[in-house]
Scaffold this motif. Structure first.
Motif, PDB file in Angstrom:
ATOM      1  N   GLY A  63      30.142  13.807  42.060  1.00  0.00           N
ATOM      2  CA  GLY A  63      29.191  12.745  41.745  1.00  0.00           C
ATOM      3  C   GLY A  63      27.879  12.795  42.492  1.00  0.00           C
ATOM      4  O   GLY A  63      27.014  11.948  42.283  1.00  0.00           O
ATOM      5  N   ALA A  64      27.696  13.767  43.378  1.00  0.00           N
ATOM      6  CA  ALA A  64      26.458  13.840  44.152  1.00  0.00           C
ATOM      7  C   ALA A  64      25.271  14.203  43.269  1.00  0.00           C
ATOM      8  O   ALA A  64      25.378  15.076  42.411  1.00  0.00           O
ATOM      9  CB  ALA A  64      26.599  14.881  45.267  1.00  0.00           C
ATOM     10  N   ALA A 275      36.246  14.987  44.282  1.00  0.00           N
ATOM     11  CA  ALA A 275      36.234  13.712  43.559  1.00  0.00           C
ATOM     12  C   ALA A 275      37.554  12.963  43.742  1.00  0.00           C
ATOM     13  O   ALA A 275      37.576  11.757  43.985  1.00  0.00           O
ATOM     14  CB  ALA A 275      35.967  13.945  42.079  1.00  0.00           C
ATOM     15  N   THR A 276      38.667  13.692  43.638  1.00  0.00           N
ATOM     16  CA  THR A 276      39.975  13.061  43.798  1.00  0.00           C
ATOM     17  C   THR A 276      40.180  12.577  45.222  1.00  0.00           C
ATOM     18  O   THR A 276      40.660  11.462  45.458  1.00  0.00           O
ATOM     19  CB  THR A 276      41.086  14.047  43.420  1.00  0.00           C
ATOM     20  OG1 THR A 276      40.937  14.419  42.049  1.00  0.00           O
ATOM     21  CG2 THR A 276      42.453  13.424  43.629  1.00  0.00           C
ATOM     22  N   VAL A 277      39.809  13.411  46.182  1.00  0.00           N
ATOM     23  CA  VAL A 277      39.943  13.019  47.588  1.00  0.00           C
ATOM     24  C   VAL A 277      39.081  11.796  47.866  1.00  0.00           C
ATOM     25  O   VAL A 277      39.517  10.840  48.502  1.00  0.00           O
ATOM     26  CB  VAL A 277      39.535  14.179  48.516  1.00  0.00           C
ATOM     27  CG1 VAL A 277      39.515  13.725  49.971  1.00  0.00           C
ATOM     28  CG2 VAL A 277      40.473  15.361  48.341  1.00  0.00           C
ATOM     29  N   TRP A 278      37.845  11.814  47.366  1.00  0.00           N
ATOM     30  CA  TRP A 278      36.905  10.737  47.671  1.00  0.00           C
ATOM     31  C   TRP A 278      37.312   9.426  46.998  1.00  0.00           C
ATOM     32  O   TRP A 278      37.180   8.351  47.567  1.00  0.00           O
ATOM     33  CB  TRP A 278      35.494  11.127  47.233  1.00  0.00           C
ATOM     34  CG  TRP A 278      34.424  10.392  47.986  1.00  0.00           C
ATOM     35  CD1 TRP A 278      33.708   9.317  47.554  1.00  0.00           C
ATOM     36  CD2 TRP A 278      33.961  10.673  49.301  1.00  0.00           C
ATOM     37  NE1 TRP A 278      32.824   8.907  48.517  1.00  0.00           N
ATOM     38  CE2 TRP A 278      32.960   9.733  49.615  1.00  0.00           C
ATOM     39  CE3 TRP A 278      34.292  11.639  50.262  1.00  0.00           C
ATOM     40  CZ2 TRP A 278      32.285   9.710  50.828  1.00  0.00           C
ATOM     41  CZ3 TRP A 278      33.617  11.631  51.468  1.00  0.00           C
ATOM     42  CH2 TRP A 278      32.640  10.681  51.743  1.00  0.00           C
ATOM     43  N   ALA A 279      37.809   9.530  45.782  1.00  0.00           N
ATOM     44  CA  ALA A 279      38.268   8.322  45.096  1.00  0.00           C
ATOM     45  C   ALA A 279      39.513   7.760  45.755  1.00  0.00           C
ATOM     46  O   ALA A 279      39.845   6.584  45.599  1.00  0.00           O
ATOM     47  CB  ALA A 279      38.551   8.624  43.626  1.00  0.00           C
ATOM     48  N   ASP A 280      40.206   8.615  46.509  1.00  0.00           N
ATOM     49  CA  ASP A 280      41.391   8.188  47.265  1.00  0.00           C
ATOM     50  C   ASP A 280      42.444   7.591  46.330  1.00  0.00           C
ATOM     51  O   ASP A 280      43.082   6.595  46.645  1.00  0.00           O
ATOM     52  CB  ASP A 280      40.976   7.158  48.317  1.00  0.00           C
ATOM     53  CG  ASP A 280      41.944   7.147  49.511  1.00  0.00           C
ATOM     54  OD1 ASP A 280      41.895   6.170  50.272  1.00  0.00           O
ATOM     55  OD2 ASP A 280      42.727   8.088  49.672  1.00  0.00           O
TER      56      ASP A 280
END
Length: 354
Positions: A63-64, A275-280
């Motif tokens: 998303g950056a 993305a998956t890590v950041w969305a947690d």
């Protein structure tokens, strides 16, 4: 949904936890020796130019869309322009934080201008060589800064000058403003001096005098600047966006919730799907969980203090100074007391004018 298109976009990014703005600390090498620098180099293997470019794809997929190249001095990275060109090739917004010394070379300034950067943030520490170089620690750096500004003005490079206010330059702010204006640029003043990344608080001794800062905030408000009025802390939502819409990557690939909070989320070399890590969403990330909780709880903590709405509060600074991210640390207390005094004086002035 109210607000501007950009604010609505940021609302959505915040709610879905997308790191839209990422600072890439390309290198901790620097051509200056600034006495309040917060970087803390480590004995680790830094990312190669190719790894930085690969990292851009990982970040963009998460998303950056705004990439800030920083350091140290980012232009000192041997692959700086390759990385910058890769940012633009991906349609991402490009920005850099620099001391501008490299841009004193015309060919460097021309190559930077060719990339049409969104902004170039440059530090200026004084209105004369003696003051500026007392803080940068390098003789001749002031002359190179002015030479760089001349090139940038001629080339039409967008720039924002920034001055961290210290006890050494606090009496020169108007002169700095005039000097920067001569080149067609504006300057912003930063009243916050922070500890280094490894927790060393000796940098705080450079902070400007409180009496001066009260007068400074009062003068800024008289000139129409916003920010002196207390914030409604009980209705704060986004805070600084730590661990949600902002992120940072250090020279060794460690990903942080922001440039100030050095709690690693993981290493960019090892994460394919950020993305998956950041969305947690699939599994909890301890660092992200902690910083997001602290950011959510900070307004509630500040609401318990009469001057909390005036505080320049940073959970990362709180943790560095006290060991706890929600402690009402001395720096925040001082900023709150200073702004509240200026605000009350301004209110008294306005009452007397009626």
């Amino acid at each position: 949904m109210s607000g501007t298109p950009l604010s609505r976009l940021m609302d959505q990014a915040y709610e879905s936890a997308r790191p839209v703005t990422v600072q890439l600390e390309l290198t901790y090498k620097c051509n200056l020796l600034c006495s309040f620098c917060y970087n803390a180099p480590k004995d680790k293997t830094p990312l190669t130019t190719e790894e930085w470019i690969e990292a851009l794809d990982t970040l963009q997929a998460a998303g950056a869309f705004k990439i800030i190249l920083t350091g140290g001095e980012p232009f000192m990275h041997p692959g700086f322009f390759q990385i910058a060109e890769a940012v633009r090739a991906r349609g991402l917004v490009l920005k850099a934080y620099t001391n501008a010394v490299p841009l004193a070379r015309r060919e460097v300034a021309e190559r930077w201008a060719a990339l049409s950067p969104f902004d170039t943030e440059i530090s200026i520490h004084g209105a004369d060589a003696a003051t500026h170089e007392r803080l940068t620690g390098v003789r001749g750096s002031f002359a190179k800064l002015l030479e760089a500004l001349g090139h940038m003005q001629e080339l039409g490079i967008k720039a924002t000058l920034k001055t961290p206010i210290t006890r050494l330059n606090q009496e020169q702010l108007q002169e700095i403003e005039r000097l920067v204006g001569d080149y067609g640029y504006k300057v912003t003043f930063d009243t916050n001096i922070v500890p280094t990344d490894d927790g060393d608080t000796s940098t705080l001794t450079l902070a400007a005098d409180r009496k001066f800062l009260v007068d400074f905030f009062l003068d800024q408000a008289r000139r129409g600047a916003r920010g002196l009025k207390p914030r409604p802390v009980d209705r704060m939502k986004h805070g600084c966006g730590v661990g949600r819409v902002v992120a940072a990557v250090d020279p060794y690939g460690e990903i942080f919730p922001c440039v100030a909070w050095r709690r690693s989320v993981g290493n960019i070399r090892e994460i394919d799907d950020l993305a998956t890590v950041w969305a947690d969403s699939e599994k909890k990330n301890e660092s992200l969980t902690l910083v997001r909780r602290a950011a959510d709880e900070a307004p509630k903590m500040l609401a318990q203090h009469a001057d909390g709405g005036f505080a320049a509060f940073c959970p990362a600074s709180a943790e560095k100074e006290t060991g706890h991210p929600l402690a009402y640390y001395d720096g925040a207390k001082s900023s709150a007391a200073t702004k509240m005094e200026a605000f009350r004086r301004l209110e008294d002035e306005r009452k007397n004018e009626r």
